[in-house]
Design an enzyme around this catalytic site. Structure first.
Site, mmCIF file in Angstrom:
data_model
loop_
_atom_site.group_PDB
_atom_site.id
_atom_site.type_symbol
_atom_site.label_atom_id
_atom_site.label_comp_id
_atom_site.label_asym_id
_atom_site.label_seq_id
_atom_site.Cartn_x
_atom_site.Cartn_y
_atom_site.Cartn_z
ATOM 1 N N ASP A 1 10.912 46.277 28.121
ATOM 2 C CA ASP A 1 10.234 45.718 26.954
ATOM 3 C C ASP A 1 8.739 45.653 27.255
ATOM 4 O OD1 ASP A 1 11.346 43.861 24.375
ATOM 5 O OD2 ASP A 1 9.257 43.550 24.972
ATOM 6 N N ARG B 1 17.746 50.971 14.919
ATOM 7 C CA ARG B 1 17.264 51.744 13.776
ATOM 8 C C ARG B 1 17.476 53.231 14.053
ATOM 9 N NH1 ARG B 1 17.560 47.783 11.305
ATOM 10 N NH2 ARG B 1 16.028 46.742 9.977
ATOM 11 N N ASP C 1 25.412 53.139 14.930
ATOM 12 C CA ASP C 1 25.621 52.415 13.676
ATOM 13 C C ASP C 1 24.534 52.736 12.661
ATOM 14 O OD1 ASP C 1 26.959 50.353 12.069
ATOM 15 O OD2 ASP C 1 25.177 49.129 12.445
ATOM 16 N N GLU D 1 19.630 57.224 5.627
ATOM 17 C CA GLU D 1 20.776 56.417 5.217
ATOM 18 C C GLU D 1 20.835 56.280 3.702
ATOM 19 O OE1 GLU D 1 20.677 52.697 7.318
ATOM 20 O OE2 GLU D 1 21.000 53.641 9.258
ATOM 21 N N HIS E 1 26.045 51.522 9.431
ATOM 22 C CA HIS E 1 25.026 50.461 9.476
ATOM 23 C C HIS E 1 25.672 49.127 9.107
ATOM 24 C CE1 HIS E 1 20.439 49.662 9.066
ATOM 25 N NE2 HIS E 1 21.058 48.624 9.615
ATOM 26 N N ALA F 1 26.402 46.588 11.517
ATOM 27 C CA ALA F 1 26.325 45.610 12.608
ATOM 28 C C ALA F 1 26.116 44.185 12.124
ATOM 29 C CB ALA F 1 25.217 46.001 13.584
ATOM 30 N N ALA F 2 25.349 44.008 11.063
ATOM 31 C CA ALA F 2 25.058 42.655 10.564
ATOM 32 C C ALA F 2 25.974 42.241 9.423
ATOM 33 C CB ALA F 2 23.603 42.559 10.125
#
Length: 319
Positions: A175, A236, A260, A265, A284, A286-287
């Site tokens: 990071d 993403r 995912d 998209e 997509h 995951a959430a």
């Protein structure tokens, strides 16, 4: 003041009833996305002319749309990432942009762990072949004693690291702005991304999508990955060059991958990745949990209501 709120996030009446009721009880008219997908520009231009606020999914919100929406005052992103919203242009047009950080991190982290385990054991394909009457033998790999590398160490990656503690793995992270205190608490070692690619058995993508991270994973970086390693992306789609991923999987550099998210998209059924047996794909999702819908919908509704009464909303991104 009556406020007209467009909700482009899907399943709002079904999964966000409390938030919708909150908006309506406070003088808002809610207009919902009639499509079970992000709205296109042509669809948005038909409805935005008298919209005051938006609860936004992953539709594109840019100058072209803002010029058609003279009443628009706030976009409250139904999620964390705002790469689909031009923050600077929104500010120029007097549009405040908010998001809902941290509320989806557990859900995304859980799916990330799910995908890692399913990829190592090939369970989705075995599920299909068993139901087809085959008794396929597939020798997979165990996660224990392996090295997992996290590209990015924000809230979701930190949650992944926390959940990995019980698997007896070595966790590394890259990071640009390392949180060393949290890493120490979670037994995570910071290193550069080259070392993660070179030494880790599993590489999981958690970087934000920025100009400098577009196609972060390209041919060069996939070539640096450990032979027969695994790649996971729940962040993403455009962070990954899908052609480069296809080559890495097809040529045997990677043992398998699970994704995912996609460069475009919804992705096409003709996506070349779908022809490969060593890739797991989800839409997509995951959430997509009841808990996330409930909590995020309330946060976004409250942000809109703060703007409605002239207050500064929580999580304002473009002051």
């Amino acid at each position: 003041m009556k406020m007209k709120v467009l909700v482009t996030a899907t399943n709002y009446s079904t999964l966000c009833a409390e938030a919708k009721q909150l908006l309506e009880q406070n003088g808002c008219e809610v207009v919902e996305n009639p499509h079970d997908r992000p709205m296109t520009f042509n669809e948005l231009k038909e409805v935005v002319s008298d919209i005051d606020a938006v609860v936004a999914g992953v539709d594109t919100w840019n100058e072209e749309v803002f010029r058609l929406a003279p009443r628009l005052k706030v976009i409250s992103r139904f999620g964390v990432g705002v790469d689909n919203i031009d923050l600077e242009k929104a500010k120029e047009f007097g549009i405040q942009v908010t998001n809902a950080p941290r509320l989806n991190s557990n859900a995304v982290a859980e799916l990330t762990i799910n995908l890692i385990l399913n990829t190592l054991r090939n369970t989705p394909n075995l599920h299909v072949t068993t139901r087809q009457g085959y008794w396929e033998r597939f020798v997979g790999n165990e996660l224990q004693n392996r090295s997992v590398g996290l590209l990015g160490f924000g809230n979701i990656a930190q949650n992944v690291a926390k959940k990995l503690q019980g698997f007896d793995v070595n966790v590394y992270a890259y990071d640009k702005f390392p949180n060393k205190d949290i890493a120490k608490r979670l037994n995570v070692q910071f290193t550069d991304y080259e070392e993660i690619l070179n030494k880790c058995d599993v590489v999981s993508m958690h970087l934000p999508l920025l100009k400098e991270t577009y196609h972060f994973m390209d041919e060069s970086k996939f070539s640096q990955m450990k032979q027969d390693s695994y790649f996971i992306n729940t962040s993403r789609g455009p962070l990954v060059d899908e052609k480069a991923l296809w080559h890495a999987l097809n040529e045997g550099k990677l043992a398998a991958a699970a994704i995912d998210v996609y460069e475009e998209e919804p992705t096409s059924k003709d996506n070349p990745l779908f022809d490969l047996d060593n890739v797991i794909t989800t839409p997509h999702t995951a959430a997509e949990t009841y808990e996330v819908y409930h909590n995020v919908s309330l946060m976004t509704a409250k942000a809109i209501l703060e703007v409605k009464v002239g207050n500064k909303p929580q999580n304002l991104l473009n002051e």
